[in-house]
Scaffold this motif. Structure first.
Motif, short mmCIF file in Angstrom:
data_model
loop_
_atom_site.label_atom_id
_atom_site.label_comp_id
_atom_site.label_asym_id
_atom_site.label_seq_id
_atom_site.Cartn_x
_atom_site.Cartn_y
_atom_site.Cartn_z
N UNK A 131 3.45 -3.43 -6.48
CA UNK A 131 2.44 -4.45 -6.16
C UNK A 131 2.49 -4.82 -4.68
N UNK A 132 3.68 -4.92 -4.12
CA UNK A 132 3.84 -5.23 -2.70
C UNK A 132 3.21 -4.11 -1.85
N UNK A 133 3.49 -2.87 -2.23
CA UNK A 133 2.91 -1.73 -1.51
C UNK A 133 1.38 -1.73 -1.62
N UNK A 134 0.87 -1.98 -2.82
CA UNK A 134 -0.58 -1.98 -3.02
C UNK A 134 -1.25 -3.11 -2.23
N UNK A 135 -0.57 -4.26 -2.12
CA UNK A 135 -1.11 -5.36 -1.32
C UNK A 135 -1.27 -4.93 0.13
N UNK A 136 -0.31 -4.18 0.65
CA UNK A 136 -0.40 -3.68 2.03
C UNK A 136 -1.61 -2.77 2.18
N UNK A 137 -1.82 -1.92 1.21
CA UNK A 137 -2.88 -0.93 1.31
C UNK A 137 -4.28 -1.52 1.13
N UNK A 138 -4.34 -2.82 0.76
CA UNK A 138 -5.63 -3.51 0.62
C UNK A 138 -5.95 -4.38 1.85
N UNK A 139 -5.13 -4.30 2.88
CA UNK A 139 -5.35 -5.09 4.09
C UNK A 139 -6.66 -4.66 4.76
N UNK A 140 -7.29 -5.57 5.53
CA UNK A 140 -8.50 -5.20 6.26
C UNK A 140 -8.24 -3.94 7.10
N UNK A 141 -9.17 -3.00 7.03
CA UNK A 141 -8.94 -1.69 7.64
C UNK A 141 -10.28 -1.09 8.03
N UNK A 142 -10.75 -1.40 9.23
CA UNK A 142 -12.03 -0.92 9.74
C UNK A 142 -12.06 0.62 9.69
N UNK A 143 -13.08 1.14 9.09
CA UNK A 143 -13.32 2.58 8.96
C UNK A 143 -12.34 3.26 8.00
N UNK A 144 -11.55 2.49 7.28
CA UNK A 144 -10.64 3.07 6.30
C UNK A 144 -9.64 4.04 6.91
N UNK A 145 -9.16 3.74 8.11
CA UNK A 145 -8.26 4.66 8.82
C UNK A 145 -6.84 4.68 8.27
N UNK A 146 -6.44 3.61 7.61
CA UNK A 146 -5.05 3.46 7.14
C UNK A 146 -4.07 3.80 8.28
N UNK A 147 -4.14 3.02 9.37
CA UNK A 147 -3.36 3.33 10.57
C UNK A 147 -1.93 2.82 10.50
N UNK A 148 -1.26 3.10 9.42
CA UNK A 148 0.07 2.53 9.24
C UNK A 148 1.00 3.50 8.54
N UNK A 149 2.25 3.22 8.72
CA UNK A 149 3.31 3.90 7.99
C UNK A 149 4.36 2.84 7.69
N UNK A 150 4.89 2.85 6.49
CA UNK A 150 5.90 1.88 6.08
C UNK A 150 7.14 2.63 5.61
N UNK A 151 8.28 2.23 6.11
CA UNK A 151 9.54 2.86 5.71
C UNK A 151 10.37 1.80 4.99
N UNK A 152 10.61 2.03 3.71
CA UNK A 152 11.36 1.08 2.89
C UNK A 152 12.84 1.45 2.95
#
Length: 183
Positions: free
Chosen positions: A28-49
């Motif tokens: 759920x925490x990961x999915x919340x991150x992936x629902x953040x505002x993201x202009x053009x749907x670029x997903x400009x992130x990487x998360x290392x747990x």
């Protein structure tokens, strides 16, 4: 807890212990991150747990950074222990994606929104956390350790775990100090 209560009572907790989020809670925490505002749907992130040995690996990176920076032994020893202040640390990285309509700054902001969303998702599920940044987030050696390009940024380190401490109530802030209304 409803969403408005969560937002109005949000707090950071620096003293964290086991357990860390896991299973569906972590998803759920990961999915919340992936629902953040993201202009053009670029997903400009990487998360290392980082958990368990991952925390030690992160500590080694911090230690090597402290060594390369010429810091004293006390700072070097402290650097090794920093990630172990929580049972989980999520390294949040903005990975710049060239796009004519989405500047680098907006992509960093999107990643920051994802961190905020992760912390809120942790809180609402009964966990605690604190978003840290500091010199290691800006350190060229640390960035190189994560194979980041020059235009990429470490937005922060989200420490997550459990807390037995009850958060201190925060005073209400006079919103007129920070908001101007144009009509």
């Amino acid at each position: 807890m409803d969403a408005l209560t969560l937002l109005l009572t949000r707090h950071s907790q620096p003293r964290l212990t086991q357990p860390a989020p896991s299973g569906m809670t972590l998803e759920n925490i990961k999915q919340a991150a992936l629902r953040a505002p993201d202009h053009a749907g670029l997903k400009p992130w990487e998360f290392i747990v980082c958990t368990d040995e991952g925390l030690s690996k992160l500590g080694e990176i911090f230690k090597d950074s402290a060594l390369k920076s010429g810091k004293g032994q006390e700072s070097i020893d402290r650097a090794l222990q920093l990630p172990h202040r929580a049972p989980m640390v999520i390294v949040a990285i903005a990975k710049y994606v060239e796009h004519e309509k989405v500047p680098r700054e907006e992509q960093i902001a999107a990643t920051a929104c994802a961190v905020q969303s992760m912390q809120m998702a942790a809180l609402v599920q009964g966990f605690a956390g604190i978003w840290r940044s500091g010199s290691y987030a800006q350190c060229p050696f640390v960035k190189a350790s994560f194979n980041l390009a020059a235009q990429d940024e470490i937005v922060g380190f989200l420490y997550l775990g459990s807390s037995k401490m009850k958060p201190m109530p925060k005073p209400r802030i006079a919103s007129d100090t920070y908001f101007t209304h144009w009509s």
